[in-house]
Design an enzyme around this catalytic site. Structure first.
Site, PDB file in Angstrom:
ATOM      1  CG  ASP A  22      -2.090   0.948   1.077  1.00  0.00           C
ATOM      2  OD1 ASP A  22      -2.400   1.350  -0.069  1.00  0.00           O
ATOM      3  OD2 ASP A  22      -2.680   1.317   2.108  1.00  0.00           O
ATOM      4  CD1 TRP A  27       7.347   6.400  -2.777  1.00  0.00           C
ATOM      5  CD2 TRP A  27       6.816   6.781  -4.924  1.00  0.00           C
ATOM      6  NE1 TRP A  27       8.508   6.414  -3.505  1.00  0.00           N
ATOM      7  CE2 TRP A  27       8.212   6.648  -4.820  1.00  0.00           C
ATOM      8  CE3 TRP A  27       6.240   7.023  -6.173  1.00  0.00           C
ATOM      9  CZ2 TRP A  27       9.058   6.747  -5.938  1.00  0.00           C
ATOM     10  CZ3 TRP A  27       7.075   7.124  -7.276  1.00  0.00           C
ATOM     11  CH2 TRP A  27       8.469   6.992  -7.154  1.00  0.00           C
ATOM     12  CG  HIS A  39      -0.600   2.435  -9.256  1.00  0.00           C
ATOM     13  ND1 HIS A  39      -0.774   1.943  -7.986  1.00  0.00           N
ATOM     14  CD2 HIS A  39      -1.674   3.232  -9.493  1.00  0.00           C
ATOM     15  CE1 HIS A  39      -1.907   2.415  -7.484  1.00  0.00           C
ATOM     16  NE2 HIS A  39      -2.466   3.204  -8.379  1.00  0.00           N
ATOM     17  CG  ASN A  70      -7.877  -2.066  -5.128  1.00  0.00           C
ATOM     18  OD1 ASN A  70      -6.957  -2.858  -4.953  1.00  0.00           O
ATOM     19  ND2 ASN A  70      -8.133  -1.100  -4.246  1.00  0.00           N
ATOM     20  NE  ARG A  73      -7.700   1.937  -5.366  1.00  0.00           N
ATOM     21  CZ  ARG A  73      -6.503   2.049  -4.829  1.00  0.00           C
ATOM     22  NH1 ARG A  73      -5.501   2.462  -5.568  1.00  0.00           N
ATOM     23  NH2 ARG A  73      -6.302   1.757  -3.558  1.00  0.00           N
ATOM     24  NE  ARG A 192      -7.807   0.597   5.479  1.00  0.00           N
ATOM     25  CZ  ARG A 192      -7.634   1.891   5.768  1.00  0.00           C
ATOM     26  NH1 ARG A 192      -7.811   2.328   6.986  1.00  0.00           N
ATOM     27  NH2 ARG A 192      -7.292   2.748   4.824  1.00  0.00           N
ATOM     28  CD  GLU A 205       3.131 -13.152  15.566  1.00  0.00           C
ATOM     29  OE1 GLU A 205       3.128 -11.983  15.995  1.00  0.00           O
ATOM     30  OE2 GLU A 205       2.679 -14.119  16.214  1.00  0.00           O
TER      31      GLU A 205
END
Ligand code: IPE
Ligand code: IPE
Ligand code: MG
Length: 241
Positions: A22, A27, A39, A70, A73, A192, A205
């Site tokens: 993500d 970025w 992307h 997605n 979008r 999340r 984990e």
């Protein structure tokens, strides 16, 4: 990072690592660029993290590339994400195959263009006997959709209710035959799952980093693995000793 460090921690590396890649959009925004540039940079980064994963002894790397959510979008962004996968398969499949990477797909092929669907199926077929590492691409993937899909096929197979076990359901999931993920990393600062491996990650984990995916490098992966290796995985039991 010295080679010794790498070796030292390889033994404690997760067998199956899942990554929620993500932060591509932010970025790019941070650099005053359009989201698609993020992307693109994010797609390039997969190679770097895949190679580092091999070095660290990881056997299965599942990357979350496109979620069922997605699709909501803007159409141009969805097209970009489809094109990037298509181009990567086209440009990199030969080298991935030569390097012993087995490609798997977790997700639905419904709604994907004929060309891309054919490319995905060809990549799976070409690399199916490779054993160095499994690169499992969660594309058009949703954990809930996956469970519904599994239940529908269980019922279509007339499986008697009392024979439905956790193992059997697992055999009907997209990830059949793969071990459950040991570690889930999420880049981009959110805490999340966003519908990623919700069944399989029951005892994984979790590790979250604010770093945006295109900047997540070998050193970041190393830190995540060190943190993971220090965790005490009890699986519901009382620790002995
Ligand atoms: C992750 O980056 C890539 C996909 C979800 C396909 P994002 O596009 O979600 O980037 P942010 O979260 O908007 O920064
Ligand atoms: C999760 O990222 C999906 C992928 C990385 C493919 P999102 O950016 O779609 O997740 P949310 O919307 O922040 O939950
Ligand atoms: Mg995001």
């Amino acid at each position: 990072m010295s080679q010794d460090d790498t070796m030292d921690h390889a033994a404690r590396a997760p067998v199956h690592l899942g990554i929620i890649m993500d932060g591509n959009g932010r970025w790019a925004q941070q650099r005053g660029q359009p989201r698609f540039m993020g992307h693109r940079a994010g797609t390039t980064n997969i190679r770097r993290v895949l190679e580092a994963s091999v070095t660290f002894g990881i056997k299965v790397l599942t990357i979350y590339a496109f979620s069922t959510e997605n699709w909501a979008r803007p159409p141009a962004e969805v097209r970009t994400l489809m094109q990037l996968l298509s181009r990567s398969l086209n440009d990199q499949m030969g080298e991935l195959h030569a390097n012993g990477v087995q490609i798997r797909h977790s997700g639905s092929l419904v709604g994907i263009s004929d060309t891309l669907r054919r490319q995905i199926l060809a990549a799976l077929e070409l690399t199916r006997h490779n054993t160095r590492i499994v690169l499992n691409v969660a594309f058009n993937y949703g954990g809930r959709a996956e469970i519904i899909d599994a239940v529908q096929r269980l019922m279509a197979d007339h499986v008697p209710p009392d024979q439905v076990s956790e193992d059997l359901l697992g055999d009907y999931l997209y990830t059949h035959g793969l071990p459950d993920p040991d570690l889930i990393i999420r880049t981009g600062g959110e805490y999340r799952l966003s519908n990623f491996l919700i069944w399989q990650a029951a005892y994984a984990e979790y590790y979250a980093t604010p770093t945006y995916w295109p900047d997540f490098d070998e050193g970041e992966l190393y830190r995540a693995i060190v943190t993971y290796s220090e965790r005490d995985r009890r699986f519901g039991k009382v620790k002995v000793g």
